[in-house]
Design a protein around this motif. Structure first.
Motif, PDB file in Angstrom:
ATOM      1  N   ARG A 104     -50.122-122.380  27.491  1.00  0.00           N
ATOM      2  CA  ARG A 104     -51.553-122.495  27.791  1.00  0.00           C
ATOM      3  C   ARG A 104     -52.490-121.468  27.962  1.00  0.00           C
ATOM      4  NH1 ARG A 104     -50.562-127.969  28.927  1.00  0.00           N
ATOM      5  NH2 ARG A 104     -50.922-127.392  31.304  1.00  0.00           N
ATOM      6  N   ASP A 105     -51.583-120.759  29.914  1.00  0.00           N
ATOM      7  CA  ASP A 105     -52.892-119.734  30.402  1.00  0.00           C
ATOM      8  C   ASP A 105     -51.331-118.295  30.788  1.00  0.00           C
ATOM      9  OD1 ASP A 105     -54.326-122.006  31.273  1.00  0.00           O
ATOM     10  OD2 ASP A 105     -52.534-122.704  33.181  1.00  0.00           O
ATOM     11  N   GLY A 106     -50.020-118.120  30.233  1.00  0.00           N
ATOM     12  CA  GLY A 106     -49.457-117.162  30.138  1.00  0.00           C
ATOM     13  C   GLY A 106     -49.875-116.064  28.998  1.00  0.00           C
ATOM     14  N   ASP A 107     -49.622-115.334  30.118  1.00  0.00           N
ATOM     15  CA  ASP A 107     -50.287-113.718  28.926  1.00  0.00           C
ATOM     16  C   ASP A 107     -49.638-113.624  28.372  1.00  0.00           C
ATOM     17  OD1 ASP A 107     -48.143-112.274  30.726  1.00  0.00           O
ATOM     18  OD2 ASP A 107     -49.422-111.618  31.824  1.00  0.00           O
ATOM     19  N   LEU A 108     -49.920-112.345  27.540  1.00  0.00           N
ATOM     20  CA  LEU A 108     -48.731-112.169  26.237  1.00  0.00           C
ATOM     21  C   LEU A 108     -47.334-111.601  26.583  1.00  0.00           C
ATOM     22  CD1 LEU A 108     -48.158-111.060  23.137  1.00  0.00           C
ATOM     23  CD2 LEU A 108     -49.610-108.433  24.157  1.00  0.00           C
ATOM     24  N   ASP A 109     -47.183-110.746  27.689  1.00  0.00           N
ATOM     25  CA  ASP A 109     -45.599-110.303  28.648  1.00  0.00           C
ATOM     26  C   ASP A 109     -45.011-112.103  28.747  1.00  0.00           C
ATOM     27  OD1 ASP A 109     -46.053-108.233  27.353  1.00  0.00           O
ATOM     28  OD2 ASP A 109     -46.480-107.580  29.787  1.00  0.00           O
ATOM     29  N   TYR A 208     -56.432-115.412  21.336  1.00  0.00           N
ATOM     30  CA  TYR A 208     -55.721-116.048  20.907  1.00  0.00           C
ATOM     31  C   TYR A 208     -55.719-114.218  19.881  1.00  0.00           C
ATOM     32  CZ  TYR A 208     -57.715-120.018  22.485  1.00  0.00           C
ATOM     33  OH  TYR A 208     -58.049-121.414  22.730  1.00  0.00           O
ATOM     34  N   SER A 209     -54.919-113.734  20.434  1.00  0.00           N
ATOM     35  CA  SER A 209     -54.762-112.218  19.483  1.00  0.00           C
ATOM     36  C   SER A 209     -54.043-111.845  18.647  1.00  0.00           C
ATOM     37  CB  SER A 209     -54.231-111.485  20.421  1.00  0.00           C
ATOM     38  OG  SER A 209     -52.972-111.409  20.843  1.00  0.00           O
ATOM     39  N   PRO A 210     -53.868-111.697  16.988  1.00  0.00           N
ATOM     40  CA  PRO A 210     -52.556-111.551  16.547  1.00  0.00           C
ATOM     41  C   PRO A 210     -51.220-111.800  16.942  1.00  0.00           C
ATOM     42  CG  PRO A 210     -54.608-110.538  15.030  1.00  0.00           C
ATOM     43  CD  PRO A 210     -54.356-110.363  17.305  1.00  0.00           C
ATOM     44  N   GLU A 211     -50.759-111.075  18.043  1.00  0.00           N
ATOM     45  CA  GLU A 211     -49.184-110.958  18.173  1.00  0.00           C
ATOM     46  C   GLU A 211     -49.332-112.903  19.144  1.00  0.00           C
ATOM     47  OE1 GLU A 211     -45.921-109.227  20.880  1.00  0.00           O
ATOM     48  OE2 GLU A 211     -48.005-108.133  20.572  1.00  0.00           O
ATOM     49  N   VAL A 212     -50.123-113.179  20.129  1.00  0.00           N
ATOM     50  CA  VAL A 212     -49.926-114.390  20.479  1.00  0.00           C
ATOM     51  C   VAL A 212     -50.192-115.637  19.259  1.00  0.00           C
ATOM     52  CG1 VAL A 212     -51.467-116.037  21.855  1.00  0.00           C
ATOM     53  CG2 VAL A 212     -51.063-113.169  22.675  1.00  0.00           C
ATOM     54  N   MET A 213     -50.740-115.228  18.331  1.00  0.00           N
ATOM     55  CA  MET A 213     -50.959-116.182  17.343  1.00  0.00           C
ATOM     56  C   MET A 213     -49.485-116.418  16.896  1.00  0.00           C
ATOM     57  SD  MET A 213     -53.533-118.556  18.273  1.00  0.00           S
ATOM     58  CE  MET A 213     -53.663-119.234  16.980  1.00  0.00           C
ATOM     59  N   GLU A 214     -49.069-115.821  16.391  1.00  0.00           N
ATOM     60  CA  GLU A 214     -47.884-115.001  16.068  1.00  0.00           C
ATOM     61  C   GLU A 214     -46.845-115.980  17.160  1.00  0.00           C
ATOM     62  OE1 GLU A 214     -44.803-114.388  13.144  1.00  0.00           O
ATOM     63  OE2 GLU A 214     -47.300-114.571  12.570  1.00  0.00           O
ATOM     64  N   LEU A 215     -46.921-115.439  18.141  1.00  0.00           N
ATOM     65  CA  LEU A 215     -45.711-116.412  19.207  1.00  0.00           C
ATOM     66  C   LEU A 215     -45.628-117.619  19.269  1.00  0.00           C
ATOM     67  CD1 LEU A 215     -45.948-113.670  21.957  1.00  0.00           C
ATOM     68  CD2 LEU A 215     -43.811-113.723  20.576  1.00  0.00           C
ATOM     69  N   LEU A 216     -46.806-117.875  19.063  1.00  0.00           N
ATOM     70  CA  LEU A 216     -46.956-119.308  19.474  1.00  0.00           C
ATOM     71  C   LEU A 216     -46.492-120.269  17.917  1.00  0.00           C
ATOM     72  CD1 LEU A 216     -50.561-119.687  21.101  1.00  0.00           C
ATOM     73  CD2 LEU A 216     -48.392-120.187  22.378  1.00  0.00           C
ATOM     74  N   SER A 217     -46.695-119.844  16.820  1.00  0.00           N
ATOM     75  CA  SER A 217     -46.569-120.565  15.904  1.00  0.00           C
ATOM     76  C   SER A 217     -45.584-121.070  15.131  1.00  0.00           C
ATOM     77  CB  SER A 217     -46.053-119.199  14.426  1.00  0.00           C
ATOM     78  OG  SER A 217     -45.676-118.826  14.337  1.00  0.00           O
ATOM     79  N   PRO A 218     -43.892-120.842  16.240  1.00  0.00           N
ATOM     80  CA  PRO A 218     -43.363-121.557  16.212  1.00  0.00           C
ATOM     81  C   PRO A 218     -43.602-122.932  16.355  1.00  0.00           C
ATOM     82  CG  PRO A 218     -41.915-120.073  16.467  1.00  0.00           C
ATOM     83  CD  PRO A 218     -44.127-120.004  16.514  1.00  0.00           C
TER      84      PRO A 218
END
Length: 265
Positions: A104-109, A208-218
């Motif tokens: 919920r709260d973490g940054d991209l890294d 909700y950047s594309p990379e974030v959403m891709e990481l969250l998708s699983p």
């Protein structure tokens, strides 16, 4: 007498992933009866119109598989007149609390650290295996309740995908639904209008950047490999569905027959 429900899927404003599981085929040529087994995401945000529709289903019992942390985040289910609400958590609120806080709260890294390189999917597979292996008492309670009196029933968790998905799958296995049909129904949770709304803190651009959403998708996908892992766990732990039901869930042949009478045409 079970009330008939519309053949077309209703558009519920505040409830995601609702559907009737009726129509699925069994290995011996029967089908799950319409209007007896429903699944959805949580009911905490159900509108008045949603609640009015759900009331028309003639539900006996709603099984809520969320834990206390889920309920604190989303709120309690709306109460429907004459319907029994059973909260049967299939996960410990302390289990993975830091992980989900990071989601919920973490940054991209931070998200890359916990989810990249297959770690997200691996976590989901491990979760499915754990629920099947260690939540036998809860699944036994569900099946015994359905055999006794608890239909029509609605099963849900937060997204209606994982904990509810497994509980629906176990129920369908118990009445002899084909594995392929169980997986097909499970994968319907991927439809855009059914998916759980990801909630993240921070600005929309970064959270909700594309990379974030891709990481969250699983975490928010329904993937066949997840349910296959659950089926594999049944085989590995008990040697097959029959032994899982009899030894793992303490479901007698008589109870299975009552289940079939209640759930199948």
């Amino acid at each position: 007498m079970t009330q008939q429900v519309p053949s077309t899927e209703p558009e519920l404003a505040g409830v995601r992933n609702f559907r009737d599981v009726g129509g699925l085929p069994t290995v011996d040529g029967r089908r799950v009866r319409q209007g007896v087994l429903f699944r959805s995401g949580h009911l905490a945000h159900a509108t008045g119109e949603d609640a009015a529709f759900l009331t028309t289903l003639g539900l006996h019992t709603i099984f809520d598989f969320r834990n206390g942390a889920d309920q604190k985040l989303e709120g309690p289910d709306v109460e429907l007149p004459g319907v029994r609400n059973v909260n049967l958590p299939l996960s410990d609120p302390a289990d993975g609390a830091e992980f989900w806080k990071m989601v919920r709260d973490g940054d991209l890294d931070q998200l890359r650290e916990i989810l990249s390189d297959g770690k997200g999917a691996g976590r989901m597979i491990a979760s499915y295996r754990t629920i099947i292996r260690h939540r036998t008492a809860e699944h036994s309670k569900v099946l015994h309740a359905l055999a006794e009196d608890s239909v029509p029933t609605l099963m849900h968790c937060a997204a209606g995908k994982d904990r509810a998905g497994l509980s629906v799958a176990v129920t369908l296995l118990a009445v002899g639904v084909e594995h392929e049909a169980i997986v097909e129904d499970y994968l319907k949770s991927n439809a855009k209008h059914r998916r759980y709304k990801v909630r993240r803190s921070g600005s929309a651009d970064s959270a909700y950047s594309p990379e974030v959403m891709e990481l969250l998708s699983p975490l928010f996908d329904a993937r066949a490999e997840y349910l296959t892992a659950a089926f594999d766990t049944i085989e590995e732990t008990w040697g097959g569905v029959e032994a899982y039901l009899e030894k793992g869930l303490e479901i007698t042949p008589e109870t299975r027959e009552r289940l079939r009478e209640r759930l199948l045409d």
